[in-house]
Design an enzyme around this catalytic site. Structure first.
Site, mmCIF file in Angstrom:
data_model
loop_
_atom_site.group_PDB
_atom_site.id
_atom_site.type_symbol
_atom_site.label_atom_id
_atom_site.label_comp_id
_atom_site.label_asym_id
_atom_site.label_seq_id
_atom_site.Cartn_x
_atom_site.Cartn_y
_atom_site.Cartn_z
ATOM 1 N N ASN A 8 34.008 -20.116 43.002
ATOM 2 C CA ASN A 8 34.120 -19.763 44.422
ATOM 3 C C ASN A 8 35.386 -20.447 44.941
ATOM 4 O O ASN A 8 35.392 -21.656 45.155
ATOM 5 C CB ASN A 8 32.860 -20.256 45.163
ATOM 6 C CG ASN A 8 32.970 -20.076 46.664
ATOM 7 O OD1 ASN A 8 33.880 -19.417 47.164
ATOM 8 N ND2 ASN A 8 32.016 -20.664 47.391
ATOM 9 N N LYS B 80 36.842 -20.209 47.733
ATOM 10 C CA LYS B 80 36.818 -20.545 49.176
ATOM 11 C C LYS B 80 38.167 -20.203 49.824
ATOM 12 O O LYS B 80 38.811 -19.224 49.445
ATOM 13 C CB LYS B 80 36.423 -22.005 49.382
ATOM 14 C CG LYS B 80 35.128 -22.364 48.653
ATOM 15 C CD LYS B 80 34.528 -23.668 49.071
ATOM 16 C CE LYS B 80 33.269 -23.930 48.255
ATOM 17 N NZ LYS B 80 32.494 -25.050 48.724
ATOM 18 N N HIS C 145 26.322 -17.901 51.906
ATOM 19 C CA HIS C 145 26.787 -19.239 51.535
ATOM 20 C C HIS C 145 26.567 -20.196 52.705
ATOM 21 O O HIS C 145 26.716 -19.803 53.867
ATOM 22 C CB HIS C 145 28.272 -19.204 51.148
ATOM 23 C CG HIS C 145 28.735 -20.478 50.519
ATOM 24 N ND1 HIS C 145 29.043 -21.587 51.265
ATOM 25 C CD2 HIS C 145 28.902 -20.823 49.224
ATOM 26 C CE1 HIS C 145 29.394 -22.574 50.437
ATOM 27 N NE2 HIS C 145 29.316 -22.137 49.187
ATOM 28 N N GLU D 101 28.327 -22.415 53.946
ATOM 29 C CA GLU D 101 29.478 -22.563 54.859
ATOM 30 C C GLU D 101 29.522 -21.402 55.849
ATOM 31 O O GLU D 101 29.964 -21.573 56.990
ATOM 32 C CB GLU D 101 30.774 -22.709 54.046
ATOM 33 C CG GLU D 101 30.862 -24.099 53.431
ATOM 34 C CD GLU D 101 31.612 -24.186 52.109
ATOM 35 O OE1 GLU D 101 32.332 -23.240 51.751
ATOM 36 O OE2 GLU D 101 31.452 -25.216 51.415
ATOM 37 N N GLU E 229 21.969 -23.833 46.142
ATOM 38 C CA GLU E 229 23.037 -24.772 46.479
ATOM 39 C C GLU E 229 22.548 -25.723 47.576
ATOM 40 O O GLU E 229 22.603 -25.378 48.768
ATOM 41 C CB GLU E 229 24.265 -24.018 46.987
ATOM 42 C CG GLU E 229 24.885 -23.085 45.981
ATOM 43 C CD GLU E 229 26.360 -22.845 46.278
ATOM 44 O OE1 GLU E 229 27.184 -23.136 45.402
ATOM 45 O OE2 GLU E 229 26.693 -22.399 47.389
ATOM 46 N N GLY F 32 30.549 -29.884 47.607
ATOM 47 C CA GLY F 32 31.823 -30.517 47.938
ATOM 48 C C GLY F 32 31.751 -32.019 48.163
ATOM 49 O O GLY F 32 32.695 -32.622 48.664
ATOM 50 N N SER G 211 28.877 -29.438 43.518
ATOM 51 C CA SER G 211 29.546 -30.508 42.762
ATOM 52 C C SER G 211 29.303 -30.413 41.257
ATOM 53 O O SER G 211 29.161 -31.432 40.576
ATOM 54 C CB SER G 211 29.146 -31.886 43.297
ATOM 55 O OG SER G 211 29.534 -32.016 44.653
HETATM 56 P P1 PGA Z 1 31.537 -27.338 45.012
HETATM 57 O O1 PGA Z 1 31.223 -25.976 45.824
HETATM 58 O O2 PGA Z 1 31.446 -27.017 43.556
HETATM 59 O O3 PGA Z 1 32.936 -27.712 45.438
HETATM 60 O O4 PGA Z 1 30.514 -28.327 45.447
HETATM 61 C C1 PGA Z 1 30.209 -25.109 45.415
HETATM 62 C C2 PGA Z 1 30.043 -23.985 46.397
HETATM 63 O O5 PGA Z 1 30.230 -24.187 47.598
HETATM 64 O O6 PGA Z 1 29.726 -22.854 45.994
#
Ligand code: PGA
Length: 273
Positions: free
Chosen positions: A14, A16, A100, A102, A176, A182, A221
C-alpha cells in the site's frame, strides 16, 4: 472443506500518498524483476490514482498485480474528485483497498459506505481488500472483537448477488489494528492469530466453504524482521504492507517469507492458544 494449504498467500503493498513518476518507474521496474522468482505467493501494489496508468504499462505481463487505494461509492455524476470502479477498471486494476483506517479517520468513511464501495468494486470485477481493525482506545477498552464483528458482518448487508460475486472474485479481508499501522510496533502474533481465527469464525456462520477459502491478511508494521513470526500462523494468509513496500529489498524479503514460510522456524501451532 478447503484446507489452509489451498489458500495461497497474498502480499499487497500500500503505497499510500507516496511516489512520483521518476521514483515509481525505478520502483516498479525493480519489483517486476525482483519478484518474478516467487511463484508461491500472489503479489500486488496499490498506488495513487494518477499512477495506475504507469503501473499498468510497467507491470502488464508480469506476475505483479496492481490496484487502487479506494473507490467511489458512486457510479457517475456530479461527485467532484470521485473516482469510480469503472474508471480504475479501465487501468487494469485487480485490487482495490476499501475501508482503510486512514480513510475512516481522515475522511469519516463508515462500514456502510465501505459496503457500497465493495459492491462497486465487485460489479467492476475488481477484488476488494476490505480493511477492518480496532483503534487503540477500543483495544484498551477490550472492545476489539465487538468492533471487528460489526465491521465484518457489515459485509452481509450486501445483496445476495453481490455477495456471490464477491466470493467468486475472492474478496480479501485485511485485519489492520489501527494502533499497529505505521508505528513500528506490530500486534503480537498470538493476538493476530486470535483475531484472524475470530474473523474466519464469523464468516463461517454464514458460509463454511467461503470461510475456509477466504484470504485474511494482516497489516500494521509488517517488516522483514517480523514476517517470520506472523506469516506462518495458520489463519494468516498474507499481508498489507505500507512502509516496507516502498523499499524493494524489504518488500521482496517479506514476499519471500510468504512464498516459503518453511524458511522460518516452524512456530508450534500449540503455542498460539
Ligand atoms: P504499515 O502500513 O505497514 O506502514 O504499518 C500498513 C497499512 O496501512 O496498510
Amino acid at each position: 472443506m478447503v484446507s489452509m494449504e489451498m489458500r495461497k498467500q497474498l502480499m499487497v503493498g500500500n503505497w499510500k500518498l507516496h511516489g512520483n513518476l521518476v521514483e515509481n518507474e525505478t520502483l516498479l521496474l525493480a519489483l517486476a524483476t525482483e519478484l518474478t522468482q516467487l511463484d508461491n505467493v500472489d503479489c500486488g501494489i496499490c498506488l495513487p490514482y494518477p499512477y495506475l496508468f504507469q503501473a499498468q504499462k510497467i507491470l502488464a505481463d508480469t506476475r505483479i498485480a496492481w490496484g487502487a487505494q479506494n473507490v467511489s461509492q458512486f457510479l457517475t455524476g456530479a461527485y467532484t474528485a470521485s473516482v469510480s470502479a469503472n474508471m480504475i477498471a479501465d487501468f487494469g486494476c485487480s485490487y482495490v483497498i476499501v475501508g482503510h483506517s486512514e480513510r475512516r479517520t481522515y475522511s469519516y468513511e463508515s462500514n456502510q459506505t465501505a459496503v457500497i464501495r465493495i459492491k462497486r468494486a465487485v460489479d467492476a470485477a475488481i477484488t476488494p481488500i476490505y480493511c477492518v481493525g480496532e483503534t487503540l482506545q477500543e483495544h484498551a477498552a477490550g472492545q476489539t472483537k465487538q468492533i471487528i464483528e460489526a465491521q465484518v458482518l457489515a459485509l452481509f448487508d450486501l445483496d445476495d448477488r453481490t455477495l456471490r460475486h464477491a466470493k467468486a472474485i475472492n474478496l480479501v479481508i485485511a485485519y489492520e489494528p489501527v494502533w499497529a499501522i505505521g508505528t513500528g510496533y506490530p500486534a503480537e502474533p498470538n493476538h493476530i492469530q486470535e483475531i484472524h481465527a475470530f474473523i474466519r469464525g464469523l464468516i463461517k456462520q454464514y458460509d463454511v466453504y467461503f470461510a475456509e477459502k477466504l484470504r485474511i491478511i494482516y497489516g500494521g508494521s509488517l517488516t522483514p524482521d517480523n514476517a517470520c513470526s506472523i506469516l506462518p500462523l495458520p489463519d494468516i494468509d498474507g499481508g498489507l504492507v505500507g512502509h516496507s513496500a516502498l523499499n524493494v529489498p524489504a518488500f521482496k524479503k517479506i514476499c519471500h517469507v510468504a512464498s516459503h514460510t518453511s524458511v522460518c522456524e516452524i512456530i508450534s501451532k500449540t503455542e498460539i492458544n
